[in-house]
Scaffold this motif. Structure first.
Motif, PDB file in Angstrom:
ATOM      1  N   GLY A 166       0.789  -1.229   0.000  1.00 13.68           N
ATOM      2  CA  GLY A 166       0.000   0.000   0.000  1.00 13.68           C
ATOM      3  C   GLY A 166       0.818   1.273   0.000  1.00 13.68           C
ATOM      4  N   GLU A 167       2.129   1.152   0.191  1.00 15.72           N
ATOM      5  CA  GLU A 167       2.957   2.357   0.280  1.00 15.72           C
ATOM      6  C   GLU A 167       3.404   2.878  -1.084  1.00 15.72           C
ATOM      7  N   GLU A 168       3.531   1.970  -2.066  1.00 17.32           N
ATOM      8  CA  GLU A 168       4.015   2.368  -3.392  1.00 17.32           C
ATOM      9  C   GLU A 168       3.245   1.609  -4.465  1.00 17.32           C
ATOM     10  N   PHE A 169       3.316   2.132  -5.690  1.00 17.45           N
ATOM     11  CA  PHE A 169       2.893   1.385  -6.875  1.00 17.45           C
ATOM     12  C   PHE A 169       4.159   0.914  -7.570  1.00 17.45           C
ATOM     13  N   ARG A 170       4.298  -0.392  -7.744  1.00 16.94           N
ATOM     14  CA  ARG A 170       5.457  -0.911  -8.470  1.00 16.94           C
ATOM     15  C   ARG A 170       5.006  -2.115  -9.295  1.00 16.94           C
ATOM     16  N   TYR A 171       4.896  -1.883 -10.598  1.00 11.97           N
ATOM     17  CA  TYR A 171       4.383  -2.889 -11.542  1.00 11.97           C
ATOM     18  C   TYR A 171       5.311  -4.094 -11.575  1.00 11.97           C
ATOM     19  N   ASN A 172       4.751  -5.288 -11.369  1.00 16.14           N
ATOM     20  CA  ASN A 172       5.571  -6.493 -11.547  1.00 16.14           C
ATOM     21  C   ASN A 172       4.717  -7.708 -11.871  1.00 16.14           C
ATOM     22  N   GLN A 173       5.377  -8.759 -12.357  1.00 17.19           N
ATOM     23  CA  GLN A 173       4.671  -9.923 -12.893  1.00 17.19           C
ATOM     24  C   GLN A 173       4.303 -10.958 -11.827  1.00 17.19           C
ATOM     25  N   THR A 174       5.021 -10.973 -10.702  1.00 16.85           N
ATOM     26  CA  THR A 174       4.717 -11.953  -9.656  1.00 16.85           C
ATOM     27  C   THR A 174       3.286 -11.805  -9.176  1.00 16.85           C
ATOM     28  N   ASN A 175       2.804 -10.564  -9.103  1.00 22.65           N
ATOM     29  CA  ASN A 175       1.438 -10.316  -8.642  1.00 22.65           C
ATOM     30  C   ASN A 175       0.420 -11.107  -9.450  1.00 22.65           C
ATOM     31  N   TYR A 176       0.599 -11.135 -10.776  1.00 18.15           N
ATOM     32  CA  TYR A 176      -0.387 -11.807 -11.622  1.00 18.15           C
ATOM     33  C   TYR A 176      -0.132 -13.313 -11.714  1.00 18.15           C
ATOM     34  N   LEU A 177       1.083 -13.729 -11.465  1.00 18.21           N
ATOM     35  CA  LEU A 177       1.363 -15.149 -11.284  1.00 18.21           C
ATOM     36  C   LEU A 177       0.508 -15.670 -10.115  1.00 18.21           C
ATOM     37  N   LEU A 178       0.494 -14.906  -9.015  1.00 15.35           N
ATOM     38  CA  LEU A 178      -0.274 -15.308  -7.827  1.00 15.35           C
ATOM     39  C   LEU A 178      -1.779 -15.244  -8.090  1.00 15.35           C
TER      40      LEU A 178
ATOM     41  N   THR B  13      -5.841   3.610  -4.570  1.00 14.75           N
ATOM     42  CA  THR B  13      -5.208   4.663  -3.772  1.00 14.75           C
ATOM     43  C   THR B  13      -4.199   4.032  -2.823  1.00 14.75           C
ATOM     44  N   LEU B  14      -3.100   4.722  -2.619  1.00 13.06           N
ATOM     45  CA  LEU B  14      -2.064   4.264  -1.696  1.00 13.06           C
ATOM     46  C   LEU B  14      -2.469   4.572  -0.259  1.00 13.06           C
ATOM     47  N   ASN B  15      -1.640   4.141   0.676  1.00 13.41           N
ATOM     48  CA  ASN B  15      -1.933   4.374   2.099  1.00 13.41           C
ATOM     49  C   ASN B  15      -2.068   5.860   2.432  1.00 13.41           C
ATOM     50  N   ASP B  16      -1.385   6.710   1.643  1.00 14.14           N
ATOM     51  CA  ASP B  16      -1.457   8.151   1.905  1.00 14.14           C
ATOM     52  C   ASP B  16      -2.629   8.830   1.182  1.00 14.14           C
ATOM     53  N   GLY B  17      -3.466   8.020   0.516  1.00 16.77           N
ATOM     54  CA  GLY B  17      -4.646   8.561  -0.158  1.00 16.77           C
ATOM     55  C   GLY B  17      -4.421   9.007  -1.583  1.00 16.77           C
ATOM     56  N   LYS B  18      -3.178   8.945  -2.076  1.00 14.14           N
ATOM     57  CA  LYS B  18      -2.867   9.378  -3.434  1.00 14.14           C
ATOM     58  C   LYS B  18      -3.069   8.236  -4.429  1.00 14.14           C
ATOM     59  N   THR B  19      -3.396   8.604  -5.665  1.00 15.17           N
ATOM     60  CA  THR B  19      -3.460   7.615  -6.733  1.00 15.17           C
ATOM     61  C   THR B  19      -2.061   7.429  -7.321  1.00 15.17           C
ATOM     62  N   ALA B  20      -1.874   6.355  -8.052  1.00 12.35           N
ATOM     63  CA  ALA B  20      -0.554   6.076  -8.635  1.00 12.35           C
ATOM     64  C   ALA B  20      -0.726   5.259  -9.907  1.00 12.35           C
ATOM     65  N   GLY B  21       0.262   5.393 -10.810  1.00  9.74           N
ATOM     66  CA  GLY B  21       0.218   4.650 -12.057  1.00  9.74           C
ATOM     67  C   GLY B  21       1.593   4.513 -12.663  1.00  9.74           C
ATOM     68  N   MET B  22       1.628   4.193 -13.947  1.00  9.34           N
ATOM     69  CA  MET B  22       2.876   3.863 -14.623  1.00  9.34           C
ATOM     70  C   MET B  22       3.781   5.073 -14.836  1.00  9.34           C
ATOM     71  N   ASN B  23       3.162   6.244 -15.089  1.00  5.71           N
ATOM     72  CA  ASN B  23       3.950   7.456 -15.342  1.00  5.71           C
ATOM     73  C   ASN B  23       3.046   8.677 -15.182  1.00  5.71           C
ATOM     74  N   ASN B  24       3.536   9.850 -15.568  1.00  9.07           N
ATOM     75  CA  ASN B  24       2.757  11.084 -15.389  1.00  9.07           C
ATOM     76  C   ASN B  24       1.501  11.117 -16.243  1.00  9.07           C
ATOM     77  N   PHE B  25       1.535  10.448 -17.389  1.00 12.43           N
ATOM     78  CA  PHE B  25       0.357  10.389 -18.257  1.00 12.43           C
ATOM     79  C   PHE B  25      -0.591   9.293 -17.796  1.00 12.43           C
ATOM     80  N   LEU B  26      -0.082   8.076 -17.717  1.00 13.28           N
ATOM     81  CA  LEU B  26      -0.873   6.947 -17.209  1.00 13.28           C
ATOM     82  C   LEU B  26      -0.765   6.968 -15.687  1.00 13.28           C
ATOM     83  N   ASN B  27      -1.520   7.883 -15.093  1.00 12.49           N
ATOM     84  CA  ASN B  27      -1.320   8.231 -13.682  1.00 12.49           C
ATOM     85  C   ASN B  27      -2.233   7.500 -12.710  1.00 12.49           C
ATOM     86  N   GLY B  28      -2.963   6.502 -13.202  1.00  9.49           N
ATOM     87  CA  GLY B  28      -3.813   5.699 -12.336  1.00  9.49           C
ATOM     88  C   GLY B  28      -3.760   4.234 -12.732  1.00  9.49           C
TER      89      GLY B  28
END
Length: 353
Positions: free
Chosen positions: A157-169, A276-291
Motif C-alpha cells: 500500500g505504500e508504493e505502486f510498483r508494476y511487476n509480474q509476480t502479482n499476476y502469477l499469484l 489509492t495508496l496508504n497516503d490517499g494518493k493515486t498512482a500509475g505507470m507514469n505522469n500520463f498513465l497516472n492511475g
C-alpha cells in the motif's frame, strides 16, 4: 437529383473519414518504423472500423489481415482482472481477503497482503524479472521459490510498483477457487461468452508455441537494427501475458464488458476504480498513465479520461468512457509504444460532429 447529390455527399464524407484514419495510421507506422498493425475502433458500443496494415512476417512477405493473431502480452492482465471480479460477483472471493487464505507456503511477509493489493501492483512482493527485464528462470517452480526467498520491497500500500509476480499469484488463486486451469477458466468465462473464436482456438501461448496465422515479433532494442524477438512466457506467467488475439476480438470484448455481459454494472465500477495508496494518493505507470485499477491503466483527467491497457510495448487499447469511443491497436514491433500515439486516432472519432 437532390437525393442523389445528398447520397454522394454522405458517402464521400464516410470515405474521407476512412481515408483520414488510414492515412494517419500509415504515417504513424512510417514514423515509428512499425512492421505490421491491426486497428479496431468502437463507437457507441459498435465496431465502426477495422483494418490491417503492413507485414505479419517480413521473411516470407506475408501481409497482416484482420484474422492475424497478435500476442497481446500484458494486455492479458485485464482479462485476469475481469476473472477476479467474476469470482467476486459469484461470491467466491473478496478483494479485501489476504492471499494466504488461498495460497499455501507463503513467506511470513506475504501472509497479510490483500488480493486487491496484488491485482493493483501495490503489494511490495518482489518481481520474477530482474532489473534488466530478464526472467530469473523459465522454470515455474524455481522462479517462485527464488522470489519467496527475497525480502519484501516495501510495505503493501505504500508504493505502486508494476511487476509480474502479482499476476502469477492471481492466476494461482483463480485456479484454486475455480478448480480449473487459468486457460480453461478464461476460455469458458470470457472467450466463449464474447465469441472470441480465434483467441479461444489458440489458447495461452508463448514464443515456443507454433501458432497458426500469427505475427512474427520484431524489435530494434537489441542492436539498433531490426531483429526477431525472443519472449518465453512460463505457464505460471500466462495470467500476466499469455493471450494472443486480434484487434476485432479485443474490440468485441470491450463492448461485452461495457454492456455488462462479463460482470454487472456495480462490479464494473469496482473493476475501474483507481487504486489509492496508504497516503490517499493515486498512482500509475507514469505522469500520463497516472492511475491503475484491477489490471487496467488509467489516465485520470477531467476531460476525456481514459481506461486502457498496454502489452509488450507494442500493443494497446484506450477506452474513452465519456465519449463511448474505444481504439485498439496491435503491432508486431516491440518498442512501438502505441499508447503514445493512440490518441491521435481516437481524436479523429471523438471530435466528429
Amino acid at each position: 437529383m437532390v437525393l442523389l447529390i445528398a447520397f454522394i455527399l454522405v458517402n464521400s464524407y464516410a470515405y474521407s473519414q476512412v481515408d483520414k484514419v488510414d492515412f494517419a495510421i500509415k504515417n504513424l507506422m512510417l514514423k515509428n518504423k512499425i512492421i505490421g498493425l491491426q486497428l479496431a475502433v468502437v463507437k457507441n458500443n459498435k465496431i465502426i472500423k477495422t483494418n490491417s496494415y503492413g507485414l505479419s512476417n517480413i521473411q516470407d512477405n506475408i501481409k497482416v489481415d484482420n484474422e492475424t493473431l497478435f500476442p497481446i502480452s500484458s494486455m492479458t492482465k485485464v482479462f485476469t482482472g475481469v476473472a477476479i471480479m467474476q469470482l467476486v460477483e459469484s461470491g467466491k472471493l473478496n478483494l479485501e481477503e489476504p492471499i494466504s487464505k488461498y495460497l499455501d507456503s507463503l513467506p511470513m511477509t506475504w501472509q497479510n497482503i490483500k488480493i486487491k493489493q496484488i491485482a493493483t501492483h501495490i503489494s511490495g512482493i518482489p518481481d520474477v524479472f530482474d532489473n534488466e527485464g530478464n526472467l530469473m528462470t523459465e522454470n515455474n517452480e524455481i522462479s517462485l521459490k527464488k522470489v519467496k526467498e527475497l525480502p519484501i520491497e516495501f510495505n503493501s500500500g505504500e508504493e505502486f510498483r508494476y511487476n509480474q509476480t502479482n499476476y502469477l499469484l492471481l492466476g494461482k488463486i483463480i485456479e484454486k477457487i475455480s478448480g480449473k486451469t487459468f486457460e480453461k477458466y478464461i476460455s469458458e468465462n470470457q472467450f466463449e461468452k464474447v465469441k472470441m473464436i480465434n483467441s479461444a482456438k489458440t489458447g495461452l501461448t508463448d514464443y515456443y508455441d507454433i501458432v497458426n496465422h500469427s505475427v512474427k515479433g520484431y524489435s530494434y532494442f537489441r542492436t539498433g537494427k531490426l531483429t526477431n524477438i525472443y519472449e518465453p512466457i512460463p505457464i505460471s506467467l500466462r495470467p500476466a501475458a499469455g493471450i494472443s488475439s486480434t484487434a476485432t476480438e479485443i474490440a468485441k470484448w470491450i463492448i461485452a464488458l461495457q454492456n455488462y455481459k462479463l460482470i454487472n454494472e456495480e462490479n464494473l465500477k469496482i473493476l475501474w476504480e483507481p487504486i489509492t495508496l496508504n497516503d490517499g494518493k493515486t498512482a500509475g505507470m507514469n505522469n500520463f498513465l497516472n492511475g491503475y485499477s484491477l489490471g487496467f491503466n488509467m489516465v485520470l483527467r477531467d476531460k476525456n479520461p481514459i481506461i486502457g491497457s498496454m502489452g509488450g510495448v507494442r500493443s494497446a487499447f484506450f477506452i474513452y468512457p465519456k465519449n463511448n469511443v474505444s481504439v485498439v491497436i496491435l503491432t508486431n514491433l516491440q518498442g512501438s509504444h502505441p499508447e503514445n500515439f493512440i490518441e491521435e486516432i481516437a481524436n479523429l472519432y471523438i471530435t466528429e460532429k
